[in-house]
Design an enzyme around this catalytic site. Structure first.
Site, PDB file in Angstrom:
ATOM      1  N   ASP A 163       0.833  -1.209   0.000  1.00 52.27           N
ATOM      2  CA  ASP A 163       0.000   0.000   0.000  1.00 52.27           C
ATOM      3  C   ASP A 163       0.868   1.259   0.000  1.00 52.27           C
ATOM      4  O   ASP A 163       0.686   2.161  -0.816  1.00 52.27           O
ATOM      5  CB  ASP A 163      -0.919   0.004   1.231  1.00 52.27           C
ATOM      6  CG  ASP A 163      -1.975  -1.080   1.201  1.00 52.27           C
ATOM      7  OD1 ASP A 163      -3.085  -0.799   0.723  1.00 52.27           O
ATOM      8  OD2 ASP A 163      -1.686  -2.196   1.657  1.00 52.27           O
ATOM      9  N   THR A 183      -7.175  -5.049   0.053  1.00 54.30           N
ATOM     10  CA  THR A 183      -5.998  -5.461   0.828  1.00 54.30           C
ATOM     11  C   THR A 183      -6.193  -6.824   1.478  1.00 54.30           C
ATOM     12  O   THR A 183      -5.243  -7.612   1.587  1.00 54.30           O
ATOM     13  CB  THR A 183      -5.654  -4.409   1.896  1.00 54.30           C
ATOM     14  OG1 THR A 183      -5.470  -3.133   1.254  1.00 54.30           O
ATOM     15  CG2 THR A 183      -4.371  -4.763   2.629  1.00 54.30           C
TER      16      THR A 183
END
Length: 276
Positions: free
Chosen positions: A55, A152
């Site tokens: 990320d 995610t």
């Protein structure tokens, strides 16, 4: 701005998503290692949602490249991650992992015809790049919008996720790019999972898994490029709506996370349609 004049923006966006996707592939491979050796690549945010090295790494890469290409002075980037938790003393190891991932990826930037730094970025420069993505956007002006790892939970699980980048001007989306490193480019992957790495090829030499898809407002078309290691493919495939008109032959997709879907309803709907 006329859509026709977006050639540089589209080209840069596609290339940087290819580069960012390559970073994600490498980080996801490390997540498969035992927890004692994967370098603590996953951290929980205040809302208990996970955030990973990928990320922050993707956000840093996209921010740095866009600033190099278009200039950082008036660059507006709306993105998900901030630098607060990454700047804490106890996150020194995590910041180091992000720095390593970013610099490893940026060292390969010329293969994607993108700029690279003269020397590896320091942690301060990486935090600056991540922090540059703090724009609040708005209905006026030009804004790049990034979800560095959309999905995610799927990423951590070793499943599906996407690198999502768009350009918005005066409230209208002008272009969109999706990097999908685990997406089954070949339909045989739908049934067997294709648990190979992103560079795995079939006997015919075509990539089985991983692609970048993109579209531009007003073009009436969307395109897909295979994800290949260390570069940009020479060609793209025009995406088309499936020609299947028999529901029994259709492919049904739904979210993996039960919190995001009513699986019982979907199963009932598919059954009533005769989907096989």
């Amino acid at each position: 701005m006329a859509v026709e004049s977006l050639a540089t923006e589209m080209d840069t966006a596609v290339r940087v998503v290819h580069l960012a996707s390559s970073l994600c592939v490498k980080v996801q491979e490390k997540l498969r290692l035992p927890s004692s050796t994967n370098g603590g690549h996953v951290k929980s945010k205040d809302d208990d949602s996970p955030v990973t090295v990928a990320d922050w790494g993707v956000q840093a890469i996209v921010s740095w490249v866009l600033a190099e290409v278009f200039g950082g002075e008036n660059l507006s980037i709306v993105a998900e991650e901030d630098t607060e938790s990454l700047s804490k003393a106890e996150s020194l190891g995590l910041l180091g992992a992000v720095s390593n991932a970013v610099n490893e990826a940026l060292s390969e930037a010329p293969r994607y015809n993108l700029p690279k730094p003269d020397k590896p970025l320091g942690s301060t420069e990486i935090l600056k790049a991540i922090g540059r993505c703090s724009s609040v956007g708005g209905p006026k002006g030009r804004h790049w919008v990034l979800d560095p790892v959309d999905g995610t939970l799927g990423f951590v699980r070793g499943d599906q996720y996407a690198v999502a980048l768009a350009l918005i001007e005066n409230g209208k989306v002008l272009l969109g790019v999706l990097g999908c490193p685990n997406y089954p480019v070949k339909k045989e992957c739908l049934s067997n999972g294709c648990n190979q790495t992103v560079t795995t090829k079939s006997a015919a030499g075509s990539v089985l898994k991983g692609c970048v898809m993109y579209a531009k407002r007003g073009s009436g078309q969307a395109w897909m490029q295979p994800l290949i290691a260390g570069g940009i493919p020479e060609s793209a495939t025009l995406l088309k709506v499936s020609s299947v008109d028999d529901p029994a032959l259709a492919t049904v997709c739904e979210p993996v996370e039960r919190a995001n879907s009513n699986h019982l309803f979907t199963a009932g709907l598919a059954n009533s349609m005769g989907v096989r």
